[in-house]
Motif scaffolding. Structure first.
Motif, PDB file in Angstrom:
ATOM      1  N   MET A   1       0.754  -1.368   0.029  1.00 43.42           N
ATOM      2  CA  MET A   1       0.000   0.068   0.024  1.00 43.42           C
ATOM      3  C   MET A   1       0.782   1.362   0.022  1.00 43.42           C
ATOM      4  N   ARG A   2       0.855   2.312  -1.034  1.00 37.83           N
ATOM      5  CA  ARG A   2       1.429   3.396  -0.967  1.00 37.83           C
ATOM      6  C   ARG A   2       1.104   4.440   0.269  1.00 37.83           C
ATOM      7  N   SER A   3       2.077   4.732   0.711  1.00 34.97           N
ATOM      8  CA  SER A   3       1.873   5.834   1.619  1.00 34.97           C
ATOM      9  C   SER A   3       2.091   7.164   1.081  1.00 34.97           C
ATOM     10  N   ILE A   4       1.078   8.071   1.423  1.00 37.26           N
ATOM     11  CA  ILE A   4       0.925   9.584   1.011  1.00 37.26           C
ATOM     12  C   ILE A   4       2.174  10.166   1.534  1.00 37.26           C
ATOM     13  N   GLU A   5       2.357   9.855   2.909  1.00 35.50           N
ATOM     14  CA  GLU A   5       3.638  10.551   3.640  1.00 35.50           C
ATOM     15  C   GLU A   5       4.841  10.350   3.079  1.00 35.50           C
ATOM     16  N   ARG A   6       5.144   9.146   2.680  1.00 36.95           N
ATOM     17  CA  ARG A   6       6.454   8.886   2.050  1.00 36.95           C
ATOM     18  C   ARG A   6       6.602   9.343   0.539  1.00 36.95           C
ATOM     19  N   TYR A   7       5.359   9.306  -0.002  1.00 40.22           N
ATOM     20  CA  TYR A   7       5.319   9.743  -1.399  1.00 40.22           C
ATOM     21  C   TYR A   7       5.675  11.389  -1.365  1.00 40.22           C
ATOM     22  N   LEU A   8       4.888  12.193  -0.466  1.00 40.90           N
ATOM     23  CA  LEU A   8       5.108  13.511  -0.623  1.00 40.90           C
ATOM     24  C   LEU A   8       6.653  13.722  -0.027  1.00 40.90           C
ATOM     25  N   LEU A   9       6.803  12.987   1.014  1.00 43.54           N
ATOM     26  CA  LEU A   9       8.445  13.452   1.552  1.00 43.54           C
ATOM     27  C   LEU A   9       9.598  13.006   0.374  1.00 43.54           C
ATOM     28  N   ALA A  10       9.181  11.994  -0.445  1.00 44.63           N
ATOM     29  CA  ALA A  10      10.201  11.692  -1.418  1.00 44.63           C
ATOM     30  C   ALA A  10      10.201  12.850  -2.487  1.00 44.63           C
ATOM     31  N   TRP A  11       9.135  13.356  -2.932  1.00 46.83           N
ATOM     32  CA  TRP A  11       9.115  14.363  -3.781  1.00 46.83           C
ATOM     33  C   TRP A  11       9.795  15.847  -3.228  1.00 46.83           C
ATOM     34  N   VAL A  12       9.311  16.140  -2.226  1.00 44.80           N
ATOM     35  CA  VAL A  12       9.870  17.157  -1.395  1.00 44.80           C
ATOM     36  C   VAL A  12      11.277  17.275  -1.199  1.00 44.80           C
ATOM     37  N   LEU A  13      11.591  16.059  -0.651  1.00 44.27           N
ATOM     38  CA  LEU A  13      13.187  15.960  -0.592  1.00 44.27           C
ATOM     39  C   LEU A  13      14.126  15.977  -1.862  1.00 44.27           C
ATOM     40  N   GLY A  14      13.455  15.209  -2.829  1.00 41.09           N
ATOM     41  CA  GLY A  14      13.895  15.323  -4.144  1.00 41.09           C
ATOM     42  C   GLY A  14      14.301  16.756  -4.783  1.00 41.09           C
ATOM     43  N   ALA A  15      12.945  17.344  -4.350  1.00 43.05           N
ATOM     44  CA  ALA A  15      12.948  18.758  -4.868  1.00 43.05           C
ATOM     45  C   ALA A  15      13.856  19.561  -4.442  1.00 43.05           C
ATOM     46  N   LEU A  16      14.291  19.443  -2.884  1.00 47.82           N
ATOM     47  CA  LEU A  16      15.257  20.205  -2.315  1.00 47.82           C
ATOM     48  C   LEU A  16      16.628  19.810  -2.892  1.00 47.82           C
ATOM     49  N   ALA A  17      16.919  18.380  -2.920  1.00 50.39           N
ATOM     50  CA  ALA A  17      18.248  18.062  -3.467  1.00 50.39           C
ATOM     51  C   ALA A  17      18.453  18.438  -4.815  1.00 50.39           C
ATOM     52  N   PHE A  18      17.608  18.439  -5.690  1.00 50.09           N
ATOM     53  CA  PHE A  18      17.663  18.919  -7.179  1.00 50.09           C
ATOM     54  C   PHE A  18      17.956  20.425  -7.097  1.00 50.09           C
ATOM     55  N   GLY A  19      16.945  21.354  -6.110  1.00 46.47           N
ATOM     56  CA  GLY A  19      17.263  22.615  -5.997  1.00 46.47           C
ATOM     57  C   GLY A  19      18.679  23.006  -5.479  1.00 46.47           C
ATOM     58  N   ALA A  20      19.306  22.293  -4.906  1.00 47.71           N
ATOM     59  CA  ALA A  20      20.729  22.352  -4.117  1.00 47.71           C
ATOM     60  C   ALA A  20      21.745  22.301  -5.280  1.00 47.71           C
ATOM     61  N   VAL A  21      21.489  21.075  -6.045  1.00 46.60           N
ATOM     62  CA  VAL A  21      22.439  20.865  -7.174  1.00 46.60           C
ATOM     63  C   VAL A  21      22.164  21.916  -8.294  1.00 46.60           C
ATOM     64  N   LEU A  22      21.052  22.504  -8.440  1.00 45.76           N
ATOM     65  CA  LEU A  22      20.914  23.360  -9.600  1.00 45.76           C
ATOM     66  C   LEU A  22      21.378  24.813  -9.048  1.00 45.76           C
ATOM     67  N   VAL A  23      21.369  25.060  -7.575  1.00 39.58           N
ATOM     68  CA  VAL A  23      22.032  26.300  -7.198  1.00 39.58           C
ATOM     69  C   VAL A  23      23.383  26.356  -7.258  1.00 39.58           C
ATOM     70  N   VAL A  24      24.223  25.042  -6.985  1.00 43.01           N
ATOM     71  CA  VAL A  24      25.642  25.035  -7.095  1.00 43.01           C
ATOM     72  C   VAL A  24      25.977  25.041  -8.841  1.00 43.01           C
ATOM     73  N   ALA A  25      24.943  24.431  -9.565  1.00 41.04           N
ATOM     74  CA  ALA A  25      25.557  24.403 -10.877  1.00 41.04           C
ATOM     75  C   ALA A  25      25.288  26.078 -11.344  1.00 41.04           C
ATOM     76  N   VAL A  26      24.383  26.666 -10.975  1.00 40.05           N
ATOM     77  CA  VAL A  26      24.249  28.158 -11.544  1.00 40.05           C
ATOM     78  C   VAL A  26      25.402  29.087 -10.837  1.00 40.05           C
ATOM     79  N   SER A  27      25.662  28.633  -9.442  1.00 43.85           N
ATOM     80  CA  SER A  27      26.657  29.457  -8.999  1.00 43.85           C
ATOM     81  C   SER A  27      27.903  29.188  -9.351  1.00 43.85           C
ATOM     82  N   TYR A  28      28.346  27.914 -10.071  1.00 50.47           N
ATOM     83  CA  TYR A  28      29.369  27.627 -10.862  1.00 50.47           C
ATOM     84  C   TYR A  28      29.343  28.383 -12.271  1.00 50.47           C
ATOM     85  N   ILE A  29      28.332  28.478 -12.726  1.00 54.08           N
ATOM     86  CA  ILE A  29      28.266  29.080 -14.269  1.00 54.08           C
ATOM     87  C   ILE A  29      28.360  30.695 -13.998  1.00 54.08           C
TER      88      ILE A  29
END
Length: 450
Positions: free
Chosen positions: A1-29
């Motif tokens: 059974m899929r957990s809404i909490e885990r689903y939301l956390l996976a997306w939110v934390l994934g978005a945070l990680a992607f945002g951090a990588v994106l900020v580093v890439a933009v900072s580098y450029i």
């Protein structure tokens, strides 16, 4: 059974990680671009300064300028390499002898590849020679990378802190949903009170309202089921008692005439009981959770003629004029078997309560753009005050009870008709015929799609 909490956390934390990588890439450029401008300006200044030094040291007879200080044997790879040339292309000076930059007499910036390394070179051309300042591209990229790398740990720590706050907030936010679930799970099968929504968040209020609506429908259905079972038990008890009495009369009959009369009464009682059981089965099948009605084109005109044809013998035996009218081509989408049961019940009711010499007309047609069935009789009719109650199971009005005392009526015909009609998006209504006497039962179906 899929957990809404885990689903939301996976997306939110994934978005945070992607945002951090994106900020580093933009900072580098961005850092790389800004540093390129700064370093390009620095190369220009160094080249022009070397050119000015070379011009200031030129002899009065145009001899070459004296050489700058001797270069070191092991220069730093990150330093700016400077070179001076004569206008003829002879190298006069190089701060790093290992770098074999080619001579160019073009003023400004250029990119050159030497020994597998890419260089940015600025050439300052003067009347007495050419001065060059050069820097490796990899040195610039390394500096930009180090600058971006210093940002990444801070972003990582920030992402972890924000992620932790989100996890905490999300779990706190989902607590009301868990409480509502526990409230529902703790209820017994007999507890059908609605869930309180005073402390329910707005996001799950529609869900709780829908659950309350379902609970309300279940309560109504259970109540109707209990009433139906009680009424059915009462109605079944009556013919059973009658059958037992008729059987006793048959056993006590002393002559052939009495025996035939008792046997006729027993047969009639069995027929009434069989009719009641069949109608109870029809009620069960016509419930919302019963058999799913098929969806196929049904011609109401043909349906009317079929039902009237099967009921004509019964009408003739009772001395009733039974007629059918309606053109073919009046189509509805539905289950032909269930619609036949619906119309059979209406016609049987009309025949049962219409006295001998009366008239029953069954019609199919279109009224106000909607396909309709009409069953019109010349019986006693139903008073306006009772027209809603007659759709209740086992209910019979006083006039109907008087006329149908010996006709085997069960009070289920109209209830069955309405239930089947509702499953076909149709509406059953009672009206007074134009003659002012009798009853008109009208079944109006939904308008066909254009």
């Amino acid at each position: 059974m899929r957990s809404i909490e885990r689903y939301l956390l996976a997306w939110v934390l994934g978005a945070l990680a992607f945002g951090a990588v994106l900020v580093v890439a933009v900072s580098y450029i961005v850092t790389s671009d800004e540093m390129n401008d700064v370093f390009d300006s620095g190369l220009k200044n160094v080249a022009e300064a070397v050119a000015s030094y070379q011009h200031a040291g030129q002899g009065p007879d145009g001899d070459a300028a004296p050489q700058p200080p001797r270069p070191i044997n092991s220069p730093d790879d990150t330093e700016i390499v400077t070179l001076t040339w004569t206008l003829a292309g002879q190298r006069i000076y190089a701060s790093d002898p290992r770098v074999k930059l080619p001579f160019t007499a073009t003023e400004g910036l250029s990119r050159l590849r030497v020994d597998g390394n890419e260089w940015i070179v600025y050439s300052a051309v003067r009347a007495n020679g050419v001065a060059q300042a050069a820097q490796r591209v990899s040195d610039r990229q390394e500096i930009a990378g180090e600058s971006a790398a210093t940002v990444f740990p801070s972003l990582l720590v920030l992402a972890v802190i924000v992620g932790g706050l989100l996890v905490f907030g999300l779990r706190r936010g989902l607590q009301p949903l868990g409480r509502a679930a526990r409230d529902v799970a703790a209820r017994s099968a007999d507890s059908l009170e609605p869930i309180p929504i005073s402390n329910v968040p707005n996001e799950i209020t529609p869900l709780v309202v829908s659950i309350n609506d379902l609970i309300n429908r279940l309560a109504v259905a259970f109540s109707a089921q209990r009433r139906f079972l009680a009424d059915a038990a009462h109605e079944l008890r009556t013919p059973v008692t009658a059958l037992r009495l008729q059987l006793q009369l048959l056993e006590r009959s002393g002559d052939e005439a009495s025996r035939k009369e008792a046997l006729l009464e027993l047969t009639s009682g069995i027929d009434r009981w069989q009719h009641l059981i069949e109608q109870l089965l029809q009620v069960a099948r016509s419930q919302p959770d019963g058999e799913v009605p098929r969806k196929e084109p049904v011609d109401l005109g043909e349906l009317v003629r079929s039902v009237v044809g099967s009921s004509s013998i019964k009408a003739e035996q009772r001395g009733i004029d039974l007629g059918a009218t309606g053109p073919t081509g009046t189509l509805v989408q539905g289950d032909s078997n269930q619609l036949t049961i619906l119309l059979n019940n209406l016609v049987e009711n009309a025949l049962r309560y219409t006295p001998a010499g009366g008239v029953v007309d069954v019609e199919a047609g279109v009224h106000e753009g909607r396909p309709v069935l009409r069953v019109i009789d010349s019986g006693p009719g139903i008073p306006q005050a009772e027209r809603e109650r007659v759709f209740d199971r086992f209910y019979r009005g006083e006039a109907a009870q008087t006329l149908a005392r010996d006709s085997g009526g069960s009070g289920l015909g109209l209830a069955i008709a309405r239930s089947i009609a509702e499953r076909h998006d149709a509406r059953v209504s009672l009206h007074t015929p134009r003659s002012g006497r009798g009853l008109e039962v009208r079944v109006a179906f939904a308008q066909p799609p254009r």
